[in-house]
Scaffold this motif. Structure first.
Motif, short mmCIF file in Angstrom:
data_model
loop_
_atom_site.label_atom_id
_atom_site.label_comp_id
_atom_site.label_asym_id
_atom_site.label_seq_id
_atom_site.Cartn_x
_atom_site.Cartn_y
_atom_site.Cartn_z
N THR A 167 0.80 -1.08 -0.10
CA THR A 167 0.02 0.03 -0.09
C THR A 167 0.88 1.33 -0.02
O THR A 167 1.91 1.15 0.40
CB THR A 167 -0.88 0.05 1.34
N LYS B 10 -3.07 3.96 6.82
CA LYS B 10 -3.09 2.79 7.44
C LYS B 10 -2.25 2.36 8.71
O LYS B 10 -2.43 1.69 9.42
CB LYS B 10 -2.52 1.76 6.60
N THR C 35 -4.27 2.77 11.99
CA THR C 35 -5.16 1.50 12.35
C THR C 35 -4.26 0.54 13.24
O THR C 35 -2.93 0.28 12.60
CB THR C 35 -5.84 0.74 11.37
#
Length: 190
Positions: free
Chosen positions: A149, A154, A157
Motif C-alpha cells: 500500500t 493505514k 489502524t
C-alpha cells in the motif's frame, strides 16, 4: 646596468622562455591529455551509511543489514542528454555521480530509498534517516511496515496485538515508500 642585475634578468628571461617552451612542447606533443574519472554508477540494491539530501558519488557501500546503512539504491541511470529529471521522489535521497562514459562527460542520477528496520530508532532530516542506537527522546521508532500500500492512513489502524498504538495518532514521520512498496509507521520515543 650592474653585472649582478644583468645576470638576474638573463636567468629570469631564460626561465620564462624555457617555461613557455616546455608547456608548449608538452601540450603540443599531447603528453598532457584531459583525464577524467570513468563513471561509476552506484549499483541498485547496494546500501550506504552516507547521509544528506543530495550526495555526490561514488558512494561508500555498506552491508544493508547494518542498522546504520539507512539508504538503499533503487534507481541508477545516466541522465545527461535524456531529458530525465535529476531529482528523485521526495522520500528518497538524490545521489549525483559524474564521470566519463563512452568518451563523454555525463551525470548519473541514483535514488536512495530508506533502508529501515522495524524496532530501530531514527532521527530524520529531509529524506534522510539516521540510526539512533540510544533511542533518544528526539527519535522515532519504526513500529511497523504495511506492505502492498501507499496509504499512510493505514498507520492509524492498530494491529490486533498492538494495544498501545490504538491510542496514538499517526506520526508526522509516517511515509509511503513506493520504491519498496510499503508504508512505514513510526511512534515517538519520548
Amino acid at each position: 646596468m650592474p653585472p649582478a642585475l644583468m645576470a638576474v634578468v638573463i636567468v629570469g628571461a631564460v626561465v620564462l622562455v624555457g617555461g613557455f617552451a616546455g608547456v608548449a612542447l608538452i601540450f603540443g606533443l599531447g603528453s598532457i591529455t584531459r583525464s577524467g574519472e570513468p563513471l561509476v554508477l552506484p549499483e541498485v540494491g547496494r546500501c550506504t551509511e552516507a547521509t544528506g539530501l543530495v550526495l555526490q558519488g561514488p558512494i561508500e557501500v555498506a552491508d544493508c543489514a547494518r542498522p546504520t546503512a539507512t539508504t538503499k539504491v533503487v534507481v541508477s541511470e545516466i541522465v545527461t542528454g535524456t531529458g530525465k529529471e535529476v531529482d528523485c521522489e521526495p522520500s528518497q535521497v538524490t545521489i549525483l555521480t559524474h564521470g566519463y562514459h563512452d568518451g563523454d562527460f555525463v551525470t548519473a542520477r541514483s535514488c536512495g530509498a530508506p533502508n529501515l528496520t522495524v524496532g530501530n530508532c531514527y532521527t530524520k532530516t529531509g529524506a534522510t534517516f539516521v540510526y539512533d542506537s540510544h533511542c533518544m527522546s528526539s527519535s522515532v521508532r519504526l513500529a511497523r511496515q504495511v506492505p502492498g500500500t501507499d496509504d499512510v492512513e493505514k498507520c492509524k489502524t492498530a494491529t490486533p496485538d498492538d494495544y498501545a498504538a490504538r491510542f496514538r495518532q499517526g506520526s508526522a514521520y509516517n511515509f509511503a515508500d513506493k520504491a519498496n512498496g510499503l508504508v512505514n509507521c513510526f511512534l515517538a520515543v519520548g
